[in-house]
Every structure is written in structure tokens, then in C-alpha cells.
Motif scaffolding. Structure first.
Motif, PDB file in Angstrom:
ATOM      1  N   ASN A   1      -5.423  -4.909  -7.024  1.00  0.00           N
ATOM      2  CA  ASN A   1      -6.393  -5.000  -6.860  1.00  0.00           C
ATOM      3  C   ASN A   1      -6.929  -6.470  -7.292  1.00  0.00           C
TER       4      ASN A   1
ATOM      5  N   ALA B   1      -3.536  -4.734   1.202  1.00  0.00           N
ATOM      6  CA  ALA B   1      -3.883  -2.886   0.890  1.00  0.00           C
ATOM      7  C   ALA B   1      -5.109  -2.068   1.695  1.00  0.00           C
TER       8      ALA B   1
ATOM      9  N   LEU C   1      -7.971  -0.737  -0.069  1.00  0.00           N
ATOM     10  CA  LEU C   1      -9.140  -1.123   0.447  1.00  0.00           C
ATOM     11  C   LEU C   1     -10.434  -0.739   0.633  1.00  0.00           C
TER      12      LEU C   1
END
Length: 363
Positions: free
Chosen positions: A296, A343, A349
Motif C-alpha cells: 500500500n 492488491a 484494495l
């Protein structure tokens, strides 16, 4: 005060505005105002940024031994923790959910061995302040409710103050390099030749000397890119997922190529390249941060890097530099897409609030 200027007052709960117009004063409660999409987006991203910073800084403060660096990192941790709480309160005040985000006890191992040096931690924290300032400027100008305006304006001011403090500490310790100086001109001059803009293909002809603005952009980008490269290389030593490691190695290789090209532009004009002399990464292979948090943050700093290229493109005058920046920005955006897709594959995500799909509702 001019009668046409807004006169804003609030009650003790900070939710009432009084705004005079030509026909009288309009009273309304902030809780009755629908938030603008821009306000929601900036609050959402600010929540995640503060959340991520709180996680990293909790570990970094615990590891710091230099009194000045530890104090600076603690200052940043306090600011991030407060911003996290404030944005949570603002999102709840408009009845929006808060992002799932990260949890210090789950995504950070406070007892894991040190991965990055203290110098790196403060250099990286200073870079993150630049990233925060870049984010907050449009947040201030795209907010309409006074409580949101006040929040983002205060965030911007305090971020600038902290950036100045970290710069002073790094300079006093000889860790931070200043941008290079140039020969002082004797007078102001006008551009008299269109060759000032140069050629799109620098290797076909001699290019004019770099302007102060062009040197500043290239130097800043190289500084940021060197730190991000060190972050990716260090994280490659400790991530558990092979797919995440491959992605981070790709980011490191892209950085090496771009740093070489940008450095060549500087050295062609006898301008020194920025360098980091300290050993910034230890030999640890035990992760103190979750792969999800690493990926991230990697995506976030990549977006910051792409934005920095975009800012440079809008101000550099030499054609070859503009083309180079555009190409490098496209490479970073492609990497960010790969990171986002990974992700999604891992279920990491989060989806930002979005408008409804009218076609889906109709059909």
C-alpha cells in the motif's frame, strides 16, 4: 469588514454557519449540508495516509536512539495519530463509513529487527511531508464546508512547519544535501532564439544549459527516487510474498534506469548529482511490517512520484526534458497499475466511495 465578505460564526459544537447575503443572513447547520465528492475523496485518502503513517512511525519511534531524530519522529507520530482521529470524526459526522485501513498490532511487529537506519527514517519522513503538502493544497481549495476547510488548512500549515523542522535537523547533522547553486547572472535577459526550447531528441544536437527551475525539478525528483528505491530494496529483503517481492524488485530496477537518465542530464551540464552517503539498510531479513502495508505504501509513493513528474513537465522548457519526464511518468503509472492489480488479487484494495451506476439501477 465589507458587507459582501462572508461572516462565519459557529456555535460551541462547531456546526452552525451564518453567512450574510444582500437580502440578509442565511443560517444553516453543517450537518444538513451534503458533502461534496471532492471533500469525501480527500477525507478518505487523508484517513488512510494518517493510518499508514501511524503504523510505520510507531515502530520507527520505538527503534530511534538519536534524541533529535526520535523527537522528530515522535512529533510526526503525534500529528499522524491526531489526523487519523480527526478524519474519522469528520467522516462519521457526515454518516460515511471509515476505511478498513490497518491496525498497528496486526500490521506491525514492534519487536522485529531494525531494517532502516535512523537517517533513512527521518529523510523518508521529510519526503512524506512533501507528499502530504502536495495532497493538502487541492484539498484546501476543493473544500466548501468551513469545518473541512479549517481542518485541511490547519493540516497544511502544520505539515509545512514540520517539514521545515525536519529539514533543519537533517542539515545540522550533515545528512541532507542542498540543491546545487548556479553562477549568479549580472542582469535579467530575454529569450531571443526559439532554440531555447531545444530538440525533442537531445542526442542529435547540443542543448542549452539548464535553468534553475529545471535543475530544481530534476534534483528533487532524484532525491525522492533515491529514497523510494532504498525503501523498495529494503522491503525486498523482508517481504513474505514472492509476488510482492518481484513487484518491488521491478520498482527498484525502474528507479535505477530513471536515476541514470536524469543524472546524465545533470552531469552533461557539470551539475552534481544528489547522493546518499549513509548506509540506510541493515542486513535484517525478518519483516516488521505486513506485506499488505508495504504494498500500500509502495503504491502511494509511486503515485507521488508520478505527480512530481507531472509538475515538472508543466514548468520545464527544454523539450527533451519534458519528453523524458512524460515517459518516466507513464512507467510509474504502469507500475502503480500492476501494484493495484496485485492488491486486488490478494483482496487488499479498498474501494473508495463512488457515485451510483445509473445504468445498473435501470436494468
Amino acid at each position: 469588514m465589507n458587507d459582501n465578505q462572508p461572516n462565519i460564526q459557529r456555535d460551541n459544537q462547531g456546526v452552525t454557519e451564518q453567512v450574510p447575503f444582500g437580502f440578509g443572513t442565511v443560517h444553516h447547520n453543517l450537518t444538513d449540508l451534503m458533502p461534496a465528492s471532492s471533500e469525501v475523496g480527500f477525507l478518505w485518502n487523508n484517513y488512510l495516509a494518517a493510518n499508514i503513517s501511524t503504523c510505520y512511525l510507531t515502530k520507527w519511534v520505538n527503534e530511534a536512539t538519536d534524541p533529535e531524530i526520535k523527537s522528530a519522529l515522535q512529533m510526526e507520530l503525534d500529528a499522524a495519530s491526531n489526523a487519523w482521529k480527526e478524519t474519522e470524526g469528520l467522516l462519521k459526522s457526515i454518516n460515511y463509513p471509515t476505511p478498513m485501513g490497518f491496525v498497528v498490532k496486526e500490521d506491525i511487529d514492534i519487536n522485529a529487527p531494525v531494517l532502516f537506519s535512523q537517517s533513512f527514517k527521518l529523510l523518508f519522513t521529510r519526503m512524506m511531508q512533501r507528499m502530504l503538502i502536495q495532497f493538502l493544497v487541492p484539498a484546501v481549495t476543493s473544500s466548501y464546508r468551513t469545518d473541512f476547510q479549517d481542518y485541511f488548512h490547519n493540516q497544511l500549515k502544520t505539515a509545512a512547519d514540520r517539514h521545515r523542522k525536519y529539514t533543519e535537523i537533517l542539515l545540522s547533522k550533515g545528512i541532507l544535501q542542498k540543491h546545487p547553486s548556479i553562477v549568479q547572472p549580472h542582469r535579467a535577459e530575454k529569450v531571443l532564439d526559439k532554440d531555447f526550447f531545444g530538440s525533442y531528441f537531445g542526442f542529435f544536437r547540443n542543448q542549452r544549459p539548464l535553468t534553475a527551475v529545471e535543475i530544481g525539478h530534476i534534483y528533487s525528483i532524484m532525491e525522492i527516487k533515491q529514497l523510494i528505491r532504498q525503501f523498495h530494496e529494503g522491503c525486498c529483503q523482508v517481504v513474505k510474498s514472492e509476488k510482492v517481492k518481484i513487484l518491488l524488485l521491478k520498482a527498484r530496477d525502474i528507479a535505477d534506469k530513471q536515476l541514470d537518465s536524469l543524472g546524465h542530464i545533470l552531469t552533461e551540464q557539470d551539475v552534481p548529482r544528489p547522493s546518499i552517503s549513509d548506509i540506510l539498510i541493515t542486513d535484517s531479513t525478518e519483516s516488521g511490517v505486513s506485506d499488505r502495508l508495504i504494498l500500500n505504501l509502495s503504491t502511494a509513493v509511486t503515485a507521488f512520484m508520478a505527480t512530481s513528474y507531472g509538475e515538472a513537465v508543466s514548468t520545464v522548457a527544454r523539450k527533451d526534458i519534458g519528453v523524458t519526464m512524460l515517459r518516466f511518468m507513464a512507467e510509474k503509472l504502469s507500475f502503480a497499475k500492476d501494484a493495484a492489480e496485485l492488491a486486488i488479487e490478494f483482496g487488499w484494495l479498498e474501494k473508495m466511495p463512488q457515485t451510483v451506476d445509473r445504468q445498473q439501477l435501470i436494468h
